[in-house]
Motif scaffolding. Structure first.
Motif, PDB file in Angstrom:
ATOM      1  N   ASN A   1       0.838  -1.196   0.000  1.00  0.00           N
ATOM      2  CA  ASN A   1       0.000   0.000   0.000  1.00  0.00           C
ATOM      3  C   ASN A   1       0.877   1.252   0.000  1.00  0.00           C
ATOM      4  O   ASN A   1       1.876   1.323   0.723  1.00  0.00           O
ATOM      5  CB  ASN A   1      -0.896   0.021   1.244  1.00  0.00           C
ATOM      6  N   GLU A   2       0.479   2.242  -0.799  1.00  0.00           N
ATOM      7  CA  GLU A   2       1.216   3.500  -0.833  1.00  0.00           C
ATOM      8  C   GLU A   2       1.027   4.249   0.481  1.00  0.00           C
ATOM      9  O   GLU A   2      -0.080   4.373   0.979  1.00  0.00           O
ATOM     10  CB  GLU A   2       0.726   4.375  -1.989  1.00  0.00           C
ATOM     11  N   MET A   3       2.118   4.764   1.020  1.00  0.00           N
ATOM     12  CA  MET A   3       2.052   5.524   2.256  1.00  0.00           C
ATOM     13  C   MET A   3       2.239   7.017   2.021  1.00  0.00           C
ATOM     14  O   MET A   3       2.215   7.813   2.955  1.00  0.00           O
ATOM     15  CB  MET A   3       3.105   5.016   3.238  1.00  0.00           C
ATOM     16  N   ASN A   4       2.461   7.405   0.772  1.00  0.00           N
ATOM     17  CA  ASN A   4       2.599   8.813   0.417  1.00  0.00           C
ATOM     18  C   ASN A   4       2.120   8.988  -1.021  1.00  0.00           C
ATOM     19  O   ASN A   4       1.761   8.021  -1.699  1.00  0.00           O
ATOM     20  CB  ASN A   4       4.049   9.274   0.534  1.00  0.00           C
ATOM     21  N   GLN A   5       2.117  10.223  -1.504  1.00  0.00           N
ATOM     22  CA  GLN A   5       1.701  10.500  -2.878  1.00  0.00           C
ATOM     23  C   GLN A   5       2.874  10.211  -3.805  1.00  0.00           C
ATOM     24  O   GLN A   5       3.789  11.013  -3.959  1.00  0.00           O
ATOM     25  CB  GLN A   5       1.267  11.962  -3.014  1.00  0.00           C
ATOM     26  N   THR A   6       2.851   9.066  -4.456  1.00  0.00           N
ATOM     27  CA  THR A   6       4.031   8.580  -5.165  1.00  0.00           C
ATOM     28  C   THR A   6       4.263   9.219  -6.525  1.00  0.00           C
ATOM     29  O   THR A   6       5.328   9.045  -7.098  1.00  0.00           O
ATOM     30  CB  THR A   6       3.936   7.058  -5.366  1.00  0.00           C
ATOM     31  N   ASN A   7       3.300   9.956  -7.060  1.00  0.00           N
ATOM     32  CA  ASN A   7       3.479  10.508  -8.401  1.00  0.00           C
ATOM     33  C   ASN A   7       3.948  11.954  -8.406  1.00  0.00           C
ATOM     34  O   ASN A   7       3.922  12.623  -9.443  1.00  0.00           O
ATOM     35  CB  ASN A   7       2.178  10.385  -9.210  1.00  0.00           C
ATOM     36  N   ARG A   8       4.407  12.471  -7.281  1.00  0.00           N
ATOM     37  CA  ARG A   8       4.888  13.855  -7.234  1.00  0.00           C
ATOM     38  C   ARG A   8       6.154  14.015  -8.061  1.00  0.00           C
ATOM     39  O   ARG A   8       7.084  13.212  -7.973  1.00  0.00           O
ATOM     40  CB  ARG A   8       5.146  14.296  -5.789  1.00  0.00           C
ATOM     41  N   GLU A   9       6.204  15.098  -8.847  1.00  0.00           N
ATOM     42  CA  GLU A   9       7.329  15.337  -9.732  1.00  0.00           C
ATOM     43  C   GLU A   9       8.141  16.570  -9.328  1.00  0.00           C
ATOM     44  O   GLU A   9       9.149  16.880  -9.964  1.00  0.00           O
ATOM     45  CB  GLU A   9       6.834  15.492 -11.175  1.00  0.00           C
ATOM     46  N   ASP A  10       7.725  17.262  -8.266  1.00  0.00           N
ATOM     47  CA  ASP A  10       8.403  18.478  -7.840  1.00  0.00           C
ATOM     48  C   ASP A  10       9.481  18.164  -6.809  1.00  0.00           C
ATOM     49  O   ASP A  10       9.608  17.025  -6.346  1.00  0.00           O
ATOM     50  CB  ASP A  10       7.396  19.470  -7.254  1.00  0.00           C
ATOM     51  N   GLU A  11      10.256  19.165  -6.452  1.00  0.00           N
ATOM     52  CA  GLU A  11      11.231  19.013  -5.385  1.00  0.00           C
ATOM     53  C   GLU A  11      10.516  19.139  -4.041  1.00  0.00           C
ATOM     54  O   GLU A  11       9.758  20.079  -3.826  1.00  0.00           O
ATOM     55  CB  GLU A  11      12.315  20.088  -5.493  1.00  0.00           C
ATOM     56  N   TYR A  12      10.776  18.204  -3.149  1.00  0.00           N
ATOM     57  CA  TYR A  12      10.143  18.289  -1.838  1.00  0.00           C
ATOM     58  C   TYR A  12      10.854  17.382  -0.842  1.00  0.00           C
ATOM     59  O   TYR A  12      11.634  16.507  -1.222  1.00  0.00           O
ATOM     60  CB  TYR A  12       8.655  17.932  -1.910  1.00  0.00           C
ATOM     61  N   VAL A  13      10.581  17.611   0.419  1.00  0.00           N
ATOM     62  CA  VAL A  13      11.090  16.788   1.510  1.00  0.00           C
ATOM     63  C   VAL A  13       9.910  16.071   2.153  1.00  0.00           C
ATOM     64  O   VAL A  13       8.923  16.710   2.529  1.00  0.00           O
ATOM     65  CB  VAL A  13      11.821  17.642   2.567  1.00  0.00           C
ATOM     66  N   LEU A  14      10.003  14.770   2.274  1.00  0.00           N
ATOM     67  CA  LEU A  14       8.950  13.980   2.909  1.00  0.00           C
ATOM     68  C   LEU A  14       9.448  13.416   4.230  1.00  0.00           C
ATOM     69  O   LEU A  14      10.554  12.883   4.301  1.00  0.00           O
ATOM     70  CB  LEU A  14       8.521  12.819   2.016  1.00  0.00           C
ATOM     71  N   GLU A  15       8.634  13.515   5.254  1.00  0.00           N
ATOM     72  CA  GLU A  15       8.886  12.846   6.527  1.00  0.00           C
ATOM     73  C   GLU A  15       7.754  11.857   6.786  1.00  0.00           C
ATOM     74  O   GLU A  15       6.591  12.170   6.557  1.00  0.00           O
ATOM     75  CB  GLU A  15       8.985  13.846   7.671  1.00  0.00           C
ATOM     76  N   LEU A  16       8.129  10.676   7.264  1.00  0.00           N
ATOM     77  CA  LEU A  16       7.138   9.624   7.475  1.00  0.00           C
ATOM     78  C   LEU A  16       7.614   8.716   8.605  1.00  0.00           C
ATOM     79  O   LEU A  16       8.814   8.464   8.748  1.00  0.00           O
ATOM     80  CB  LEU A  16       6.967   8.806   6.190  1.00  0.00           C
ATOM     81  N   SER A  17       6.680   8.208   9.385  1.00  0.00           N
ATOM     82  CA  SER A  17       7.000   7.294  10.475  1.00  0.00           C
ATOM     83  C   SER A  17       6.611   5.872  10.092  1.00  0.00           C
ATOM     84  O   SER A  17       5.473   5.619   9.685  1.00  0.00           O
ATOM     85  CB  SER A  17       6.266   7.720  11.751  1.00  0.00           C
ATOM     86  N   LEU A  18       7.559   4.960  10.218  1.00  0.00           N
ATOM     87  CA  LEU A  18       7.322   3.545   9.942  1.00  0.00           C
ATOM     88  C   LEU A  18       7.124   2.807  11.263  1.00  0.00           C
ATOM     89  O   LEU A  18       7.841   3.054  12.229  1.00  0.00           O
ATOM     90  CB  LEU A  18       8.500   2.947   9.178  1.00  0.00           C
ATOM     91  N   ASP A  19       6.167   1.872  11.287  1.00  0.00           N
ATOM     92  CA  ASP A  19       5.806   1.156  12.513  1.00  0.00           C
ATOM     93  C   ASP A  19       6.197  -0.313  12.379  1.00  0.00           C
ATOM     94  O   ASP A  19       5.611  -1.053  11.578  1.00  0.00           O
ATOM     95  CB  ASP A  19       4.307   1.289  12.771  1.00  0.00           C
ATOM     96  N   LYS A  20       7.182  -0.723  13.155  1.00  0.00           N
ATOM     97  CA  LYS A  20       7.670  -2.098  13.061  1.00  0.00           C
ATOM     98  C   LYS A  20       6.662  -3.107  13.594  1.00  0.00           C
ATOM     99  O   LYS A  20       6.555  -4.226  13.068  1.00  0.00           O
ATOM    100  CB  LYS A  20       8.994  -2.224  13.813  1.00  0.00           C
ATOM    101  N   THR A  21       5.917  -2.736  14.614  1.00  0.00           N
ATOM    102  CA  THR A  21       4.934  -3.653  15.187  1.00  0.00           C
ATOM    103  C   THR A  21       3.881  -4.045  14.168  1.00  0.00           C
ATOM    104  O   THR A  21       3.524  -5.232  14.038  1.00  0.00           O
ATOM    105  CB  THR A  21       4.255  -3.021  16.420  1.00  0.00           C
ATOM    106  N   ASP A  22       3.367  -3.076  13.430  1.00  0.00           N
ATOM    107  CA  ASP A  22       2.375  -3.368  12.392  1.00  0.00           C
ATOM    108  C   ASP A  22       2.932  -4.333  11.350  1.00  0.00           C
ATOM    109  O   ASP A  22       2.257  -5.272  10.922  1.00  0.00           O
ATOM    110  CB  ASP A  22       1.927  -2.071  11.710  1.00  0.00           C
ATOM    111  N   MET A  23       4.182  -4.087  10.930  1.00  0.00           N
ATOM    112  CA  MET A  23       4.798  -4.941   9.926  1.00  0.00           C
ATOM    113  C   MET A  23       4.963  -6.367  10.441  1.00  0.00           C
ATOM    114  O   MET A  23       4.622  -7.341   9.758  1.00  0.00           O
ATOM    115  CB  MET A  23       6.155  -4.380   9.521  1.00  0.00           C
TER     116      MET A  23
END
Length: 260
Positions: free
Chosen positions: A218-240
């Motif tokens: 499942n996508e966790m962010n907007q994967t088709n962005r073509e501009d310059e940007y900084v993404l921050e995201l938290s990954l959860d090991k328990t869920d995985m």
């Protein structure tokens, strides 16, 4: 062990063969990253773009860019990873550094050199995969063309996070999108793919599409962005781990070894 891993990636337009300008660009972008981030991800050949001009661009391992990465890791108290052009023992490598907050580091040399661009005629391919232990997470960092070879990425060691840093051109971006998702699904892990934007000195166009996928693809962010940007995201090991435990797909994986 940390159940959460806070990552940041920086999708940017690289300045062609201009290490100083690119380090300055990423230093500014890293400054935008919050202090909660554990790992900062930069693109493939982030100081130069995907250049075959290794003779004029290559650095020694213990040179300016690695020192810069160490200073940025210390500055943000976070690990930082990305690949650069390195010379060693009369060979050139597309080498990824994984630099820890304390300045120590691990390295990975790109295994699959991109023959279509004659990368194999300039750079020596690596022989060993890298698994990094960081904050209780097992991380497998790979580089661009490695994405097309699932056997090399096969999750035989129960790693938690697969990372691809890349200069992946727009004309083949559908493959990038599909294969990142596939690598997450088949390896039952988080998969992060960071691509660049802009046009390089050889005229190739890059349109980003950096993405983060969970254990089920499942996508966790907007994967088709073509501009310059900084993404921050938290990954959860328990869920995985809960998903792995419930579905047990990795228990049925084939056993094999590679002839290198």
């Amino acid at each position: 062990m940390s159940e959460k891993l806070n990552i940041a990636y920086i999708q940017a337009n690289l300045q062609w063969e201009n290490a100083e300008a690119n380090r300055k660009l990423f230093e500014e972008r890293i400054g935008e990253v919050s202090n909660q981030v554990d790992l900062i991800i930069l693109p493939e050949m982030f100081t130069t773009g995907f250049s075959m001009n290794a003779e004029n661009l290559a650095e020694e391992t213990e040179a300016e860019t690695l020192e810069w990465m160490r200073s940025q890791a210390k500055r943000k108290d976070a690990a930082i990873t990305g690949s650069v052009i390195i010379t060693e023992n009369s060979n050139y490598y597309n080498r990824l550094f994984f630099v820890f907050p304390d300045g120590t580091y691990k390295l990975y040399d790109k295994r699959h050199t991109f023959t279509l661009a004659k990368e194999d005629q300039t750079y020596t391919g690596g022989k060993e995969r890298l698994i990094v232990d960081f904050k209780g997470w097992k991380i497998c960092p790979l580089i661009c063309y490695d994405l097309r070879f699932p056997v090399w990425a096969r999750n035989t060691v129960d790693y938690d996070l697969l990372i691809y840093v890349a200069n992946w051109p727009e004309k083949r971006i559908n493959a990038w999108d599909a294969l990142l998702k596939a690598r997450a699904i088949e390896n039952m892990c988080y998969c992060v793919g960071l691509n660049r934007t802009g046009t390089d000195g050889d005229g190739y166009v890059y349109n980003g599409h950096s993405g983060v996928y969970d254990v089920l693809g499942n996508e966790m962010n907007q994967t088709n962005r073509e501009d310059e940007y900084v993404l921050e995201l938290s990954l959860d090991k328990t869920d995985m781990l809960d998903t792995r435990k419930n579905l047990k797909f990795l228990q049925d994986r084939d056993r094999f070894s590679l002839d290198l």
